[in-house]
Design a protein around this motif. Structure first.
Motif, short mmCIF file in Angstrom:
data_model
loop_
_atom_site.label_atom_id
_atom_site.label_comp_id
_atom_site.label_asym_id
_atom_site.label_seq_id
_atom_site.Cartn_x
_atom_site.Cartn_y
_atom_site.Cartn_z
N CYS A 70 11.14 3.50 -0.23
CA CYS A 70 10.84 3.87 -1.62
C CYS A 70 10.11 5.21 -1.65
N SER A 71 9.94 5.75 -2.85
CA SER A 71 9.33 7.07 -2.99
C SER A 71 7.91 7.11 -2.43
N MET A 72 7.14 6.05 -2.56
CA MET A 72 5.77 6.02 -2.07
C MET A 72 5.72 5.86 -0.55
N CYS A 73 6.40 4.86 -0.04
CA CYS A 73 6.32 4.55 1.40
C CYS A 73 6.95 5.63 2.26
N SER A 74 8.06 6.20 1.81
CA SER A 74 8.71 7.22 2.62
C SER A 74 7.86 8.49 2.71
N LYS A 75 7.08 8.78 1.69
CA LYS A 75 6.23 9.97 1.71
C LYS A 75 4.94 9.76 2.50
N THR A 76 4.49 8.50 2.62
CA THR A 76 3.23 8.23 3.31
C THR A 76 3.39 7.62 4.69
N GLY A 77 4.60 7.18 5.05
CA GLY A 77 4.82 6.57 6.35
C GLY A 77 4.24 5.17 6.49
N PHE A 78 4.09 4.48 5.37
CA PHE A 78 3.50 3.14 5.35
C PHE A 78 4.44 2.14 6.04
N LEU A 79 3.94 1.38 7.00
CA LEU A 79 4.67 0.27 7.63
C LEU A 79 3.98 -1.02 7.23
N HIS A 80 4.68 -1.88 6.52
CA HIS A 80 4.10 -3.07 5.90
C HIS A 80 3.95 -4.24 6.85
N LEU A 81 2.72 -4.67 7.04
CA LEU A 81 2.39 -5.91 7.74
C LEU A 81 1.87 -6.85 6.66
N ILE A 82 2.66 -7.86 6.31
CA ILE A 82 2.32 -8.75 5.20
C ILE A 82 1.33 -9.81 5.69
N VAL A 83 0.18 -9.90 4.99
CA VAL A 83 -0.90 -10.81 5.37
C VAL A 83 -1.29 -11.63 4.15
N PRO A 84 -1.17 -12.97 4.22
CA PRO A 84 -1.60 -13.80 3.09
C PRO A 84 -3.05 -13.50 2.69
N HIS A 85 -3.32 -13.58 1.40
CA HIS A 85 -4.68 -13.27 0.91
C HIS A 85 -5.76 -14.00 1.70
N GLY A 86 -5.53 -15.26 2.02
CA GLY A 86 -6.54 -16.05 2.72
C GLY A 86 -6.79 -15.63 4.16
N ASP A 87 -5.90 -14.82 4.71
CA ASP A 87 -6.03 -14.37 6.10
C ASP A 87 -6.53 -12.92 6.19
N PHE A 88 -6.98 -12.37 5.08
CA PHE A 88 -7.43 -10.98 5.02
C PHE A 88 -8.88 -10.95 4.52
N THR A 89 -9.70 -10.13 5.17
CA THR A 89 -11.09 -9.95 4.74
C THR A 89 -11.39 -8.47 4.63
N LEU A 90 -11.82 -8.04 3.47
CA LEU A 90 -12.31 -6.68 3.30
C LEU A 90 -13.76 -6.68 3.78
N VAL A 91 -14.02 -6.06 4.91
CA VAL A 91 -15.34 -6.08 5.53
C VAL A 91 -16.29 -5.12 4.83
#
Length: 127
Positions: free
Chosen positions: A35-56
């Motif tokens: 997409c226009s956003m990911c191709s310009k930024t080189g984002f590689l998506h690792l999908i993580v369920p909300h419950g398995d993610f912590t903003l430290v």
């Protein structure tokens, strides 16, 4: 923590935003979107369920950008501009972590799958 699971850490370039994520798959699949956003930024998506993610740290450093349908919440560090994770439209129950924002030495072995974000509806149906 399950036997095959791994905890990864990462964040933005300046270090203001830091996160941890529990990866339950022994070989997670990354989505490489064109997409226009990911191709310009080189984002590689690792999908993580909300419950398995912590903003430290760094919630106060995050700024939001929405475009198009405004369903995805692109979160950037307001200091260095890096989007290390965000709320994708394709997976409302999970965060999309940028694999490239993980700390060195995480040890994950991954597979990469192309995602045709330029034809989002058809690509989403194939997930």
């Amino acid at each position: 923590m399950e036997a095959d699971s791994t905890i990864v850490r990462g964040g933005c370039h300046c270090g203001a935003v830091r996160f941890e994520a529990l990866i339950r798959e022994p070989r997670p699949e990354l989505l490489d979107c064109n997409c226009s956003m990911c191709s310009k930024t080189g984002f590689l998506h690792l999908i993580v369920p909300h419950g398995d993610f912590t903003l430290v740290s760094g919630e106060e450093a995050l700024t939001s950008y929405r475009f198009g349908t405004k369903q995805a919440d692109h979160l950037f560090c307001r200091h260095c501009g890096i989007k290390s994770f965000y709320q994708p439209r394709s997976h409302p129950e999970a965060w999309s972590v940028n694999y490239r924002a993980l700390d060195d030495g995480h040890g994950l072995e991954v597979t990469v799958r192309k995602f045709d974000g330029r034809n989002w509806e058809q690509a989403k149906a194939g997930l």
